[in-house]
Design an enzyme around this catalytic site. Structure first.
Site, mmCIF file in Angstrom:
data_model
loop_
_atom_site.group_PDB
_atom_site.id
_atom_site.type_symbol
_atom_site.label_atom_id
_atom_site.label_comp_id
_atom_site.label_asym_id
_atom_site.label_seq_id
_atom_site.Cartn_x
_atom_site.Cartn_y
_atom_site.Cartn_z
ATOM 1 N N HIS A 1 78.062 25.112 -22.806
ATOM 2 C CA HIS A 1 78.656 24.007 -23.551
ATOM 3 C C HIS A 1 78.242 24.124 -25.014
ATOM 4 O O HIS A 1 77.128 24.571 -25.315
ATOM 5 C CB HIS A 1 78.157 22.645 -23.041
ATOM 6 C CG HIS A 1 78.941 22.083 -21.911
ATOM 7 N ND1 HIS A 1 78.384 21.220 -20.992
ATOM 8 C CD2 HIS A 1 80.242 22.208 -21.545
ATOM 9 C CE1 HIS A 1 79.298 20.858 -20.110
ATOM 10 N NE2 HIS A 1 80.435 21.449 -20.429
ATOM 11 N N CYS B 1 72.940 16.015 -23.428
ATOM 12 C CA CYS B 1 73.764 15.931 -22.220
ATOM 13 C C CYS B 1 73.710 14.537 -21.596
ATOM 14 O O CYS B 1 74.689 14.082 -21.007
ATOM 15 C CB CYS B 1 73.317 16.968 -21.194
ATOM 16 S SG CYS B 1 73.718 18.666 -21.629
#
Length: 273
Positions: A169, A263
């Site tokens: 990511h 996150c």
């Protein structure tokens, strides 16, 4: 302290890791045979929430759902810019149900939610950065989703290709310090994307692989305070030299699932007055 290092109150959305576990492997960090200490995870998560509030930020929570062990990673559920919510369509089938409770939360708060037609994992790969949105691709979010986001937000989207599976990511390889600058790990990106970042951010803070692997780039900045993994000591030193204030928060239990501070943190960006 440089003029740019000015804190701004933020509004964050988080999800308690009541059901956190590593039950499948969808990135190189995840090993289902290694147990997760849920009590420790809960303590670390609560410390993050308290740290945000201590620094003047608002923290809202969405209720966790049994059977969704990665729901704690709130950043992946959406990206919010100027009060507009661009939802998620997860790459992994195991995570796709997470979109439902997050969408319900946003709707209950009075937001409309746009459903992407292409795979998109929220702030995991769409990172608002002042005048534009930095957008990761290569492992999860697709370039088609970048186009959808640009049409929806009416903001330029800068596509960046990730090439290292440990940085699957964008928010594991890069974070925004303020409206003008970022920190990132160059080797996580393709050569062309490295060139783009160097042109856009000639004064960026460049992280080593050691600090990146310690989840140092999965950080959250309010413009002055940088909530960062305590293992990223070199990066923290660089930030301090630039006038930022590193605030170490240990989320190491979540590293077992490939996640960290960012996150676990969805930022709700309203229209600035």
């Amino acid at each position: 302290m440089p003029d740019s290092c000015v804190p701004r109150p933020r509004r964050f959305l988080v999800c308690e890791p009541r059901h956190f576990a590593v039950q499948y492997a969808i990135n190189p960090w995840m090993r289902p045979d290694e147990p997760v200490d849920v009590i420790r995870a809960l303590d670390q998560w609560q410390a993050l929430v308290e740290t945000y509030r201590t620094h003047g930020h608002t923290v809202d929570t969405v209720n966790p759902v049994p059977g969704l062990p990665d729901m704690v990673f709130a950043a992946n559920a959406a990206v919010v810019v100027d009060g507009r919510v661009f939802g998620s369509l997860f790459h992994a089938p195991e995570r796709r149900p997470e979109s439902v409770p997050y969408e319900a939360w946003f709707k209950a708060e009075g937001y409309e939610v746009y459903h992407p037609e292409s795979v998109c994992e929220g702030e995991g790969d769409l990172v608002p950065a002042g005048r534009w949105i930095l957008a990761g691709t290569g492992f999860r979010t697709t370039r088609e989703a970048h186009s959808e986001a640009q049409e929806y937000f009416g903001a330029p989207v800068i596509a960046l290709t990730l090439v290292d599976p440990y940085f699957y990511h964008l928010d594991t390889a890069l974070f925004v310090l303020d409206d003008e600058n970022i920190a990132y790990y160059p080797e996580a990106f393709s050569p062309g994307s490295r060139e783009v970042l160097a042109r856009l951010y000639p004064d960026a803070v460049l992280a080593t692989r050691e600090d990146a692997m310690a989840f140092g780039l999965n950080s959250v900045s309010d413009g002055r305070h940088v909530f960062i993994s305590p293992g990223a000591t070199g990066l923290a030193g660089q930030l301090a030299d630039r006038g930022y204030v590193p605030v170490p928060v240990d989320l190491s239990e979540f590293h077992k699932a490939g996640g960290g501070i960012k996150c676990c943190t969805q930022e709700i960006r309203e229209i600035r007055s």
